[in-house]
Design a protein around this motif. Structure first.
Motif, short mmCIF file in Angstrom:
data_model
loop_
_atom_site.label_atom_id
_atom_site.label_comp_id
_atom_site.label_asym_id
_atom_site.label_seq_id
_atom_site.Cartn_x
_atom_site.Cartn_y
_atom_site.Cartn_z
N ALA A 149 0.88 -1.26 -0.10
CA ALA A 149 -0.23 -0.18 0.21
C ALA A 149 0.92 1.23 0.02
N ALA A 150 2.19 1.27 0.86
CA ALA A 150 2.85 2.57 0.75
C ALA A 150 3.47 2.82 -0.36
N VAL A 151 3.95 1.35 -1.39
CA VAL A 151 4.63 1.43 -2.65
C VAL A 151 3.65 2.12 -3.54
N LEU A 152 2.34 1.90 -3.34
CA LEU A 152 1.66 2.18 -4.51
C LEU A 152 1.05 3.79 -4.37
N THR A 153 1.61 4.21 -3.43
CA THR A 153 1.34 6.01 -3.28
C THR A 153 2.60 6.74 -3.98
#
Length: 531
Positions: free
Chosen positions: A338-342
């Motif tokens: 989820a953090a990567v996809l920000t």
């Protein structure tokens, strides 16, 4: 006056006719000479004439006839031609990055820390939006709404700064009128503010990237510099953070010192680099500063779903390979993925790697394999090249990886994140860079002269010593011409006046031919004395 001897076309024709006639005459004389030593001298003279012809062609190539048009009209024509070239260049890049397929993910931005911007009365700020945020797609309108027309855009790695610069450039070109300012992207990694001013560097880069702008506009400055000085170029300075950290402060001071009231510009940087520049140097005069925001998972999910191929119908509901992954992230928002996809860059990589259904993105949820966000990012970076070159096959992907690896090693050795196309020559071994230009230049001459001379050398008219001297003559002149190409030719367009450059090269060529002639004449005299 455009006719007579002042005609550049006539001067070029006369120069080539004279050089051609000299070569024909020398060739005719060569046929009547049986002595190889004398033939070697003539070969040297032919090489000198060819060199002079090449220098004349290079000097006269950009010497256009004086046009009976006002200087302002010439600048506007040059600006329009530059706009066409920039539009073609970056439209192709836009398509290559698939930013139009269907459209790039829309990053939002807000006003940055006021301490990083100039005083509000100097800035003449962009009108505040209603919701406190703006979308990246509206950056052109926001820029036009700012009376000062200067904007600094801050964002972390992969946040979309370069895409913003690209979209801004194409957006400004779309609304540009004939004779208006042309947005041009300049990667700042190639600028050294310790040794050159901003305008000088911008003019050099314009002249190098767009050769017609290297011509002199008024006898004292190039057309590139004239466009800059008259506000017909809107600099888009991309990657301020890629300058050496030690020059951040000096770079800002240099930019401020060369800003005119009517010079607009856009600059991109990472936040920490800009904060350091402000602390050690100054704010950018009259510039608004904004920062790009990370994506939220909803934006990323919507983008990945609409750009992925649909799976076979399941109860009439549309689904993709991303559907189960995104549902899981809705329930587990703290997962590293989820953090990567920000990060917009990571979203673009994920789209490419998992866009054709040949791979399953559920593997990114494997905590044993990807224990943190850094491992997921490394995986996406490693898988990107094979996925991007999938149509080229395994061999094409391996070749792409090899070449990109060579570029990466060169960048690591340089300590910079940028490499311009004009710097690719520096990646070749130094011996090859020095010798190859001369070898190629002499190949055509050698192909015509060597067969006849070797046939003479193998006859009773010559000895083994004469054949050896012929070979040494060719090798020596080849190496000498190579050194001239590598170290004596004009280093950059417009840096040396053409007349001065021509005189210098003519003197060097004449001296070199004289030395060759004297050396062979002395050797010939010694041979006759021995006999």
């Amino acid at each position: 006056m455009s006719g007579g001897w002042r005609s550049a076309r006539l001067r070029r024709r006369v120069a080539f006719v004279v050089c051609g006639a000299a070569l024909v005459a020398l060739a005719a004389v060569l046929r009547t000479i049986d002595d190889v030593s004398s033939a070697s001298v003539l070969v040297s003279v032919i090489g000198a004439v060819v060199s002079v012809a090449a220098l004349l062609a290079d000097v006269l190539r950009g010497d256009a006839d004086p046009l009976p048009r006002p200087a302002a009209e010439l600048r506007h024509r040059a600006a329009d031609a530059l706009a066409d070239a920039v539009r073609e260049q970056w439209a192709a890049e836009f398509r290559l990055r698939r930013l139009q397929d269907p459209e790039p993910v829309d990053v939002r931005w807000v006003a940055a820390d006021p301490r990083l911007a100039d005083h509000p009365e100097n800035v003449r700020r962009i009108p505040a939006p209603r919701d406190g945020q703006r979308q990246l797609g509206g950056i052109v309108d926001a820029f036009a709404a700012a009376p000062g027309r200067r904007l600094v855009v801050l964002g972390g790695p992969g946040s979309g700064k370069s895409v913003l610069a690209l979209r801004f450039t194409l957006g400004r070109l779309a609304v540009r009128r004939p004779g208006g300012a042309v947005p041009v992207i300049f990667p700042l990694a190639g600028w050294d503010p310790r040794h050159s001013g901003l305008r000088d560097w911008l003019a050099e880069r314009l002249a190098a990237d767009h050769r017609p702008l290297a011509a002199f506009a008024d006898g004292r400055r190039t057309m590139a510099r004239a466009l800059l000085d008259t506000g017909l170029v809107l600099p888009v300075l991309d990657g301020f953070d890629e300058l050496p950290q030690a020059v951040y402060g000096k770079a800002v001071r240099r930019i401020n010192a060369e800003l005119d009231d009517d010079l607009a510009l856009l600059l991109t940087s990472r936040p920490q680099a800009w904060a350091t520049a402000v602390d050690e140097g100054d704010v950018l005069t009259a510039a608004q500063v904004v920062k790009l925001l990370p994506l939220d998972i909803g934006q990323s999910a919507a983008y990945l779903e609409r750009t992925a191929l649909p799976l076979p119908a399941d109860g009439g509901r549309r689904a993709t390979v991303w559907t189960p992954v995104l549902r899981y992230l809705e329930e587990e928002p703290g997962h590293p993925l989820a953090a990567v996809l920000t990060v917009p860059l990571m979203v673009a990589l994920a789209r490419t790697v998992y866009g054709d259904r040949s791979r399953d993105p559920t593997e990114l949820l494997d905590d044993a394999r990807f224990e943190n966000a850094e491992r997921i990012e490394e995986h996406l970076l490693e898988a990107f090249v094979p996925a991007a070159f999938h149509d080229a096959g395994d061999r094409g992907a391996m070749e792409a990886r090899r070449r990109l690896g060579a570029l990466a090693r060169e960048l690591q050795k340089r300590g910079t994140g940028r490499l311009g196309w004009w710097e690719l020559e520096a990646m070749a071994p130094r011996v090859l860079r020095v010798y190859a230009p001369g070898l190629v230049a002499m190949a055509a001459t050698a192909a015509l002269l060597v067969p006849g001379l070797l046939s003479r050398a193998s006859s009773d008219l010559a000895t083994v010593e004469d054949a050896g001297s012929l070979v040494m003559n060719l090798v020596g002149r080849t190496l000498g011409y190579s050194l001239g190409v590598a170290f004596l030719l004009q280093p950059a367009a417009g840096r040396v006046h053409r007349i001065v450059f021509l005189r210098r090269q003519l003197v060097i060529t004449t001296v070199a031919a004289g030395v060759l002639w004297a050396g062979f004449a002395l050797r010939d005299d010694r041979l006759h004395a021995r006999r």
